[in-house]
Design an enzyme around this catalytic site. Sequence first.
Site, PDB file in Angstrom:
ATOM      1  CD  GLU A 764       4.836  -4.694  23.445  1.00  0.00           C
ATOM      2  OE1 GLU A 764       5.771  -4.605  23.468  1.00  0.00           O
ATOM      3  OE2 GLU A 764       4.118  -3.699  23.537  1.00  0.00           O
ATOM      4  CB  CYS A 798      -1.803  -1.344  21.873  1.00  0.00           C
ATOM      5  SG  CYS A 798      -0.073  -1.140  22.523  1.00  0.00           S
TER       6      CYS A 798
END
Length: 1016
Positions: A764, A798
């Site tokens: 990720e 993020c």
Amino acid sequence: MTFASPPLRNESTDVQRLLDSLNDAWREAAIATGRLLVSGARRRADERPYLDAFLQEFGLSNKEGIALMCLAEALLRIPDDDTADRLIAEKIVHGNWDSHAGRSSSLFVNASTWGLMLTGRLVELPGDMTNDAGQWMRGLSQRMTEPVVRNALRRAMRIIGGEFVVGRSIEEALKRCASEPVLALCSFDMLGEGARTDADAERYTEAYASAIEAIAATRSSIDTSTLHRYHAISIKLSALDPRYSLTQRKRTLDRLLPRALELTRLAAARGLGLTLDAEEQDRLELSLELVGALARDPTTRDWPGLGLAVQAYGRRAPQVVDHITALASELRRPLAVRLVKGAYWDSEIKRAQERGLAEYPVYTRKCSTDVAYLACAHKLIAAAPLVYSQFATHNAHTIGAILAMRRAASNSPPLEFQRLHGMGVLLYDEAHRQLEDFPPVRVYAPVGPHAELLAYLVRRLLENGANTSFVNRFMDERVSVDDVVLDPVDGVRASLNHSTLSHPDIPLPPQLFSASRQNSLGLDFGLESTLKSLRKICQSHPVTDLPPFEPSSAVAPAFDAATSALQAWQQRSVEDRAACLERAADLLEAQRDTFLSRLVQEAGKTFGDALAEVREASDFCRYYAAEARLMQAAPQRLAGPTGETNELHLVGRGVFTCISPWNFPLAIFAGQVVAALVTGNTVVAKPAETTPRVARAFAELLHQAGVPKEALQVLPMIGRDFGEAALDHPDLAGVVFTGSTATARWLNQKLAARQGAILPLIAETGGINAMIVDSSALPEQVVDDAITSAFGSAGQRCSALRLLCVQEDIADRIIEMLKGAMDTLVVGDPRDLAVDVGPVISLEAARQLRSHIEEVSRTGRLLKVGRLPSAPPVGYPTAIDPGRYVAPHLIELDSVRDLTREAFGPILHVVRFAFGDLETLLADLRANGYGLTLGIQSRLEGTRHRVYALSNAGNVYVNRNMIGAVVGVQPFGGSGLSGTGPKAGGPHYLSRFVTERTLTINTTATGGNTTLLSLN
Ligand SMILES: Cc1cc2nc3c(=O)[nH]c(=O)nc-3n(C[C@H](O)[C@H](O)[C@H](O)COP(=O)(O)OP(=O)(O)OC[C@H]3O[C@@H](n4cnc5c(N)ncnc54)[C@H](O)[C@@H]3O)c2cc1C
């Protein structure tokens, strides 16, 4: 005297107490009066005002009603014709307009529906429109560029605005009130949305002050004894400061209170009543502190005009009424209370669910709110003359009950009723006609430009337009009069018989996910008791020194231990492994304070962010436990020929390596590790260099919860050292990683270069995340969501917003508001509860962000730099290096292509786009290769679908912020440069941690096919 919220008991206990506090003396009379009013009003249905009739015909129960409401909410604020035309076409085209033709006797609602009739009245009517209205409406989509249609509908919305709003300015409103007897007694409400900036707050304060002057100018004398017989003003505290919340208590007392004092002093000097509106429940304690301060002001001591609204749907309402009565008694000054049921019911329910509160702050059944209203009314009537009661309702039964309660009271105190402008007119008119000495009725009268107020009012109306609402049923002949005036006490008692005093379809927040798993527990930041305990946390749990990094030589023994534990761990049932995770979640919640303190002090998180992270970690444990049970509890039986069984088994792969980042040192660490463990893998985990303590502490919880020590090894190490050793280890079975795209690539290459088995990598990584805003979006919402998404967690998520793309027609306004809102952000030490933006993770990170700002400002334009902290908070032994603070920045770029890399900090880039260039914009965004999160702000469904379809973002959020994905609700993760998938917290995540095995058994080998042979 401060108001401390009592702890919320279960709802049934509260409702039972309400019932106990009421006698039956008023009940029959209430129903009788209610019947009288409803029957009388129904006989005069033709006279009902537009808004009442409109609400009945176009309620929330039909598509056309919602379409018209949506048009009213958005059309007037859209500056460009293209977007306006799209909105018109979209909202009008699918409606079944014919079904409303001729149904209402009101001219306003009729003539083949409202918007159409108004269109026809204002422009020359096309022949086909009069002949076949429905067809004409549908045909609008083809003719949407015709200015005549657009202008006509805009005019129509302004006319509707006239129904909602008494005047566009206070002068216009006062003029209208002077000529319309139903508006003889008003409380003027000046504004729509709350302040987002200091400039808004100043402007709103000024508007209130001039309104007070204008109202006073129409009064011949200043006689406070007749104050309640004259127009008054209503004030929203949220308009007086953009940061009106308990965590900003000091600011609220320093800035908002003086403004409120200025207004109350002015109203007192001019002899007018002033009521503070009631807003969200989490502002209740703070609002009562402000009321206390205003009431104690010696300069207004002799003025009986100070009042506040109390929301009966609030579970604390009876205590609020007691508190106000005690305050009035202590200060020996009468106060006014406007009792309302409450306008934000659905948002209160949603917010409590999102926040994981143990109980709802409001009742979940309408009849409970009604009973609470009556219980509070009973107290208020008894509190006269200390309290002057103002009963705001459009409900005939409620009116009847209050009249009966007053008759039964020994002093028969003066009181008044209140209604919203445009609503309840016929009902109160009937009351005046049929009932002797009916008290005065005051109208809550919104004043302001239609474009601004309509959006706010329509949203309130949508919130209140439920089928249970009195106004929806009162004139509906399909509902019998007896049903309309049902006694809520009977309603509550009927529920009691079924032991469901709380609504069966509204589960308590902890039970939101039904039986499969418990929701994580949150905290109510609107309670002083919560904040008080949080303030102590960091002092009582100081962080320990950073442990020394393990050397590379620690990796092999960790793998040995994890490998030795593998078989035993795999052989435990999935139920057993899942139970370990659930115990860990419980332990985590029990030790929440310790973890909050670690996250705040070790990772620099604000308390809000730290709490969200603890909740996410608990959610991961419970969600993956539930998912693993589904996936692994029994093998999957596969169909095949007779005489054999075929089963598919899912088993753990072996030793997993979990590498987690510093920005979610608990939640991401926990998510990776427990996913691997629960599916039957053992783990060697490497937490981030800067935040190993919180990860270690969580690993200890897992050990306490039953995960064998050997099965989970945590190695605080330098990333490269760990990677070199761990990825080469022969026992490695898979890697799960969250962090930068560059490191993910390095890991991928390392894995590819390995000898032996080809291993899975779950990565990720980052994103250059955008929010697309078209001109139909509500600016206040855009600014709230952009600020939270870009600057929350100091931009170190993020999912954070990096590129705000705004349609050029509204860009200047949005940018101005953003700049103002940035001024109100508090940057500083997160141990201070008022702080919104903490430090970035390290001095090096801050240096890189500053160099990014410098570089991007050369191509773009630096629009705004927020404030840096002025002084460290007192009372904490260790200080944060001032170099770690990066002020929020707003930088305008010419094109989204000008941002080529993720800057992991509080930096927001803004780009303008033209209406026709949306597709190019989306293509440019796709071209950056990332696909993580995307925000869309638009009232246009077509635009929302188009943007969704043309983007490759993994998580798309419409008309809300774009951070804080919830486990099992918004599975998180992207594609392209943003990650490999599957999504964390989603139903497919665990499948990457297992390998598939089939088992085929020939059941005939032992002598024959018994199954086949035994068939009849
Ligand atoms: C003059 C005036 C001033 C007002 N000022 C304020 C204010 O300052 N703050 C504010 O919040 N509101 C304010 N309101 C709005 C007011 O709260 C609503 O108009 C009111 O709730 C409608 O009540 P009713 O008696 O007319 O209707 P009813 O139809 O009898 O009651 C509707 C109310 O019941 C409640 N309800 C609906 N479903 C449920 C459920 N399942 N469980 C529990 N409760 C439920 C909701 O509060 C809903 O609004 C004001 C209203 C007026 C008339």
